[in-house]
Design a protein around this motif. Structure first.
Motif, PDB file in Angstrom:
ATOM      1  N   ARG A   1       1.088  -1.297  -0.169  1.00 60.86           N
ATOM      2  CA  ARG A   1      -0.012   0.188   0.013  1.00 60.86           C
ATOM      3  C   ARG A   1       0.667   1.047  -0.215  1.00 60.86           C
ATOM      4  O   ARG A   1       0.478   2.003  -0.620  1.00 60.86           O
ATOM      5  CB  ARG A   1      -0.806   0.085   1.262  1.00 60.86           C
ATOM      6  CG  ARG A   1      -2.274   1.701   1.308  1.00 60.86           C
ATOM      7  CD  ARG A   1      -2.635   0.714   1.747  1.00 60.86           C
ATOM      8  NE  ARG A   1      -2.161   0.558   3.535  1.00 60.86           N
ATOM      9  CZ  ARG A   1      -3.161   0.123   4.626  1.00 60.86           C
ATOM     10  NH1 ARG A   1      -3.940  -0.623   4.711  1.00 60.86           N
ATOM     11  NH2 ARG A   1      -1.897   0.214   5.851  1.00 60.86           N
ATOM     12  N   LEU A   2       1.858   1.562   0.512  1.00 64.12           N
ATOM     13  CA  LEU A   2       2.881   1.881   0.754  1.00 64.12           C
ATOM     14  C   LEU A   2       3.417   2.567  -0.363  1.00 64.12           C
ATOM     15  O   LEU A   2       3.458   3.746  -0.836  1.00 64.12           O
ATOM     16  CB  LEU A   2       3.850   1.867   1.770  1.00 64.12           C
ATOM     17  CG  LEU A   2       4.245   2.853   2.426  1.00 64.12           C
ATOM     18  CD1 LEU A   2       3.802   4.507   2.847  1.00 64.12           C
ATOM     19  CD2 LEU A   2       5.852   2.672   3.675  1.00 64.12           C
ATOM     20  N   ALA A   3       3.451   1.798  -1.146  1.00 64.60           N
ATOM     21  CA  ALA A   3       4.929   1.433  -2.367  1.00 64.60           C
ATOM     22  C   ALA A   3       3.114   2.415  -3.321  1.00 64.60           C
ATOM     23  O   ALA A   3       3.907   3.082  -4.468  1.00 64.60           O
ATOM     24  CB  ALA A   3       4.846   0.733  -3.103  1.00 64.60           C
ATOM     25  N   SER A   4       2.087   1.610  -2.887  1.00 64.56           N
ATOM     26  CA  SER A   4       1.089   3.372  -4.558  1.00 64.56           C
ATOM     27  C   SER A   4       1.480   4.120  -3.824  1.00 64.56           C
ATOM     28  O   SER A   4       1.276   4.587  -4.848  1.00 64.56           O
ATOM     29  CB  SER A   4      -0.170   1.752  -4.277  1.00 64.56           C
ATOM     30  OG  SER A   4      -0.891   2.072  -3.690  1.00 64.56           O
ATOM     31  N   GLU A   5       0.916   4.366  -2.270  1.00 58.24           N
ATOM     32  CA  GLU A   5       0.575   5.750  -1.985  1.00 58.24           C
ATOM     33  C   GLU A   5       1.461   7.009  -2.606  1.00 58.24           C
ATOM     34  O   GLU A   5       1.643   8.036  -3.187  1.00 58.24           O
ATOM     35  CB  GLU A   5       0.435   5.834  -1.138  1.00 58.24           C
ATOM     36  CG  GLU A   5      -0.886   5.635  -0.843  1.00 58.24           C
ATOM     37  CD  GLU A   5      -0.645   4.719   0.915  1.00 58.24           C
ATOM     38  OE1 GLU A   5      -1.878   4.987   2.572  1.00 58.24           O
ATOM     39  OE2 GLU A   5       0.304   4.478   1.838  1.00 58.24           O
TER      40      GLU A   5
END
Lengths: 330, 191
Positions: free
Chosen positions: A292-296
């Protein structure tokens, strides 16, 4: 007539061949069993002697003052030096190891008895620093030496005792509420700890789960019993075969942990900081959080891993010395 | 109640759209958006989104979360009973003297340290870029405290994720913050 005789010969030959094949198969099975039993004994013998002696240099870190956070370091038979910065401590650790040609350091803490959090912060920092510098260390019981403060119970090394796997659940339960040394008990009884997890990707989970580290001492001795999952134990024969498979796994497993086993000071050092047994849920949650962090942040997984690496390397829990470490303090 | 309820988070930078709008309309000398050359949209994606989601979880786990924290309201976070950990999410402005961003403006690091009780013995998790000087000032004021600092720019969203997982661990295992943090960091390194 000839035709009938020929047909009968063919039939009896077919029967004969079938019979022969069956006998051969039986012989093969018997031979396999004998071979397997012999291999198992060999494997077990090999496993029970898996051991590796690590040599440690001794180093005492004394806390000179609560506020000034100056340390005194003294190696066995060596001179005492005063340091105030973590890099100096690490440098000294390395030089002691090099001088004495040892695998790691037995560190004794003095003056931290009433300040376990400070000791923890120091070790947290030490571990960060020594991981980067690849210096393995472990703590020793300081009350073995006269004239030295007894450390807080938190920092006692593990008691040398053997626990069965059956005790595991109970021990784990207890250890949740006990100080940090309980973690060793968990480890000894074979929980899936961080290091084991690293190997578990190479081995079926159930085999790793049933590994029981049942001998452990700080001279580097390690003994492991591999237990086959209960559902495999419905017959002695199957169990025996499973045990052979286990032994093969164990052999490889033991070889690996022989390089990085529980007697390895680096592993012991990391164990000091883990009072919490890892859970699969936690690791899965972290994996999801990273995605999720990578996408954010609009990053690839690799980019994120690099960023995390940098974030973590730059993070410190201050102990005043860390300020000095970086040379930011006069 | 789990040990997670002994943790508090102070959000000193805008943590929702309303606060962000207020920030844009009236910056009061605040520096984050301008110095980072970050657009409102980016800010929403990289800060507000992650913090909104994380905040919900933190509160469910018993963590006290304070947004719009100002210099004068900071001491509330350290009030009795003493929290085991206070996370301060803010922005560092380089300069002489360097300053920390609060919701009502910038404050010098000594002013910030002054707000911390001298006998505070817990962890102060500084989710603030280049926070060494602040950590030092805090240690001078509260020698028994354990500030967690970084000497580089930090990525708040990453630490929000770390907090979330650490708080969850604390709730599940009753571990202390330091233990949970250690394990979570290891997991982030290797997962």
């Amino acid at each position: 007539m000839c035709k009938r005789i020929f047909a009968r010969i063919c039939v009896s030959e077919r029967v004969y061949i079938t019979l022969l094949l069956r006998v051969q198969l039986c012989l093969r099975i018997i031979l396999c069993c004998l071979f397997a039993i012999a291999s198992l004994d060999q494997a077990q013998a090999a496993v029970s002697t898996v051991s590796r002696n690590y040599h440690y240099s001794q180093l005492k870190i004394s806390r000179a003052s609560t506020r000034e956070a100056m340390y005194k370091l003294k190696g066995a038979g060596g001179r005492e030096i005063s340091v105030s910065a973590m890099p100096d401590i690490v440098k000294h650790m390395r030089s002691v190891m090099n001088e004495q040609k040892t695998d790691g350091l037995e560190i004794e803490l003095e003056g931290f008895a009433d300040r376990p959090e400070d000791a923890k912060a120091l070790l947290f920092s030490l571990r960060n620093a020594t991981t980067a510098g690849a210096i393995p260390f472990k703590l020793v019981e300081s009350d073995k030496q006269p004239g030295v403060d007894k450390p807080s119970a938190v920092w006692h090394p593990p008691k040398l005792e053997s626990r069965s796997n059956e005790d595991f659940a109970k021990t784990r339960q207890l250890a949740m509420h006990e100080p940090i040394n309980s973690f060793y008990i968990i480890r000894k009884t074979g929980s899936i700890t961080r290091e084991e997890r690293a190997y578990s990707s190479k081995f079926p989970y159930s085999y790793v789960q049933h590994a029981v580290i049942d001998k452990f001492d700080d001279k580097g001795q390690i003994g492991i019993t591999f237990r086959s999952p209960a559902f495999f134990q419905f017959s002695a024969l199957v169990d025996r075969f499973v045990a052979i498979l286990n032994a093969v796994y164990l052999d490889i497993f033991a070889n690996i942990i022989g390089q990085n086993n529980y007697a390895n000071p680096r592993v012991q050092a990391s164990a000091l900081f883990n009072t919490i047994p890892t859970s699969k849920n936690h690791e899965d949650a972290v994996r999801i959080a990273k995605k999720r962090l990578a996408s954010e942040l609009g990053m690839s997984d690799d980019e994120l891993d690099n960023v995390i690496q940098v974030e973590i390397e730059n993070m410190q829990i201050t102990f005043l010395d860390w300020a000095r470490i970086a040379g930011f303090m006069e | 109640m789990s040990l997670a309820s002994t943790c508090k988070v102070a959000l000193c930078i805008p943590a929702d759209r309303r606060e962000l709008d207020e920030y844009v309309a009236e910056p009061r000398g605040r520096d984050f958006l301008s110095s980072q050359a970050i657009t409102v949209r980016q800010y929403e994606r990289e800060i507000i989104g992650p913090v909104t989601r994380a905040r919900e979880l933190w509160q469910r786990l018993g963590v006290e979360v304070y947004s719009g924290v100002t210099l004068t309201t900071l001491p509330i976070l350290f009030a009795e009973p003493e929290p085991a950990m206070v996370a301060i999410v803010s922005h560092w402005q380089t300069g002489d003297p360097p300053k920390i961003e609060f919701f009502d403006g910038m404050a010098a690091i000594d002013e910030v340290a002054e707000q911390i009780p001298a006998d505070f013995g817990g962890i102060i998790d500084l989710n603030v870029c280049q926070s060494l000087d602040l950590a030092l000032a805090i240690r001078r004021k509260a020698p028994d405290s354990h500030p967690k600092w970084s000497n580089q720019p930090t990525i708040p969203a990453f630490w929000f994720s770390v907090y979330s997982e650490a708080f969850k661990l604390m709730a599940e295992t009753n571990a202390s913050y330091m233990d949970a943090l250690e394990l979570t960091i290891e997991s982030f390194k290797h997962a």
